[in-house]
Design a protein around this motif. Sequence first.
Motif, short mmCIF file in Angstrom:
data_model
loop_
_atom_site.label_atom_id
_atom_site.label_comp_id
_atom_site.label_asym_id
_atom_site.label_seq_id
_atom_site.Cartn_x
_atom_site.Cartn_y
_atom_site.Cartn_z
N SER A 335 -13.97 11.95 24.24
CA SER A 335 -13.37 10.62 24.33
C SER A 335 -13.19 10.31 25.80
N GLN A 336 -13.00 9.05 26.10
CA GLN A 336 -12.70 8.72 27.49
C GLN A 336 -11.78 7.51 27.56
N HIS A 337 -11.03 7.46 28.64
CA HIS A 337 -10.04 6.40 28.78
C HIS A 337 -10.68 5.20 29.46
N GLY A 338 -11.44 4.43 28.68
CA GLY A 338 -12.09 3.22 29.19
C GLY A 338 -13.06 3.54 30.31
N PRO A 339 -13.61 2.50 30.94
CA PRO A 339 -14.58 2.72 32.02
C PRO A 339 -13.96 3.47 33.19
N LEU A 351 -13.86 12.28 44.71
CA LEU A 351 -12.70 13.04 44.24
C LEU A 351 -11.59 12.12 43.74
N ASP A 352 -11.74 10.82 44.01
CA ASP A 352 -10.67 9.90 43.60
C ASP A 352 -11.04 9.11 42.34
N THR A 353 -12.11 9.50 41.67
CA THR A 353 -12.43 8.91 40.36
C THR A 353 -12.59 10.09 39.40
N SER A 354 -12.14 9.92 38.16
CA SER A 354 -12.23 11.06 37.25
C SER A 354 -12.49 10.68 35.81
N TRP A 355 -12.94 11.69 35.08
CA TRP A 355 -13.01 11.58 33.62
C TRP A 355 -11.62 11.87 33.07
N THR A 356 -11.15 10.98 32.20
CA THR A 356 -9.87 11.17 31.52
C THR A 356 -10.08 10.88 30.05
N PRO A 357 -9.61 11.77 29.17
CA PRO A 357 -9.76 11.49 27.74
C PRO A 357 -8.94 10.26 27.32
N ALA A 358 -9.16 9.81 26.09
CA ALA A 358 -8.48 8.60 25.61
C ALA A 358 -6.97 8.74 25.72
N GLU A 359 -6.35 7.59 25.87
CA GLU A 359 -4.88 7.45 26.01
C GLU A 359 -4.08 8.55 25.30
N GLY A 360 -3.24 9.19 26.04
CA GLY A 360 -2.30 10.15 25.45
C GLY A 360 -2.88 11.52 25.13
N GLN A 361 -4.21 11.68 25.25
CA GLN A 361 -4.80 12.99 24.89
C GLN A 361 -4.77 13.96 26.06
N ALA A 438 -0.49 16.89 31.31
CA ALA A 438 -0.57 15.43 31.28
C ALA A 438 -2.05 15.12 31.06
N PRO A 439 -2.42 13.89 30.71
CA PRO A 439 -3.85 13.62 30.51
C PRO A 439 -4.66 14.13 31.70
N PRO A 440 -5.62 15.03 31.46
CA PRO A 440 -6.36 15.61 32.58
C PRO A 440 -7.19 14.56 33.31
#
Length: 456
Positions: A335-339, A351-361, A438-440
């Motif tokens: 999953s990913q937290h939007g674009p 290093l200042d942009t990342s993959w983050t899973p969907a909200e709260g995960q 916290a959300p990685p």
Amino acid sequence: MRYTRGLLLLAGVLAACTIAGEPGVLPVPTPQQLAWQRHEFIAFAHFGINTFTDREWGEGTEDPQLFNPTDFDARQWATVLQDAGVKLLILTAKHHDGFCLWPSKFTEHCVRNSPWRHGQGDVVREVVDALREKQLRVGLYLSPWDRNQPTYGDSPRYNEYFRNQLRELLTNYGAVDEVWFDGACGEGPNGKQQVYDWPACYATVREIQPNALIAICGPDIRWVGNESGVARENESSVVERDGGLAWHPAECDVSIRPGWFYHASQDTQVKPLATLADIYFKSVGRNSVLLLNIPPDQRGRFAAPDVARLKEFGAFIRGLYATDFARDATLEASSQHGPEGSARHLTDGRLDTSWTPAEGQTTGSVEFDLGTARAFNVARIQEDIALGERVRAYHIEILDGNQWRTITDGKVIGHKQLRRFPEVTARRVRLVIDEAAAPPAIAEFGLHVNPFGTAN
Ligand code: FUL
């Protein structure tokens, strides 16, 4: 002589066992700590009266006339360091013998009373100028332990002397990024143990150089606990301090030779490239900064064997990153937290942009399809530590036949993990975040080849 670094080590160990961190209370680096961590590789130059007496610790009774480099060339240092990929150099402006590499107005035990440049020279000035010409950052080592100063041991009087010197150094040489305070402490000529006034030292640094980081005996950068350049597995930048959690990243100091100062007898003992490569994996590759000492010789230049080795080491580091099989992979995230949290950020080199899973995960995975089977033995994982160290457990697996097989795992990621494992050949690779506070926010992922293999 009392050594306080042992206590720091103990504090570090305790801290590593007690990391808590609920979401929202994760410590984060200051902008200065963040920039420092991203330097990754910095250097030390131990140079002074010991260079001319062939000693490691001078007694403070040495004649300043002994200081006489025959071909001093700070530009050579800067050029060699820059070519190796070093970002900052820490110079021993004063070591335990008390001899100052700048013409201090607070003592006669300094370059002014040496024959070098007819007493008109200033090593600190020439070094900082040469570093800045090459866009390298400046760090200064000012030893609190001073075996020359008659006031040493008379605590208030020596503390004033020390602070005057600190003020002089921090005022006259432009921006200083790191101030290195060693913990060595001895008795003065009066037989009394000197008690340093650390709060006053810190206040002086903050007042004159608010962007400088105070290392070792200081709140901003932590000694890793050994002088072999080796961090622990899962070395964290988060430590317990005053009952709370604080950002206190580890620095791994080590010399390219057995000694910190130059000794001609050690010309044949410059660490082999394989050893330096191993140190790199165990420092930079374990979420720490590597501080490598290269001692200038009696000419005032880096010696030929060190120059050759640094050149190889720089080439090794560049070569390691030059091949990255993940860079052009096709990515699929659980999953990913939007674009903004898109998995493509994992390979964008930022290093200042990342993959983050969907909200709260706080768990999730990303699969990398390399297009074709590739052989690699190193995986690189980087968090965006501006958001703190969030990951608590992760593993990497490859599709082996029709089975997913774990090839490496760990707890802390932080700025950078370089995980070594026996070479595998695979087309599909998965990064799995098993637990996070916290959300990685995973900034980068890479797959590389270490020519030395796992064992170096
Ligand atoms: C130590 C000092 O005693 C050594 O001489 C060297 O400067 C090393 C980096 O720190 O505590």
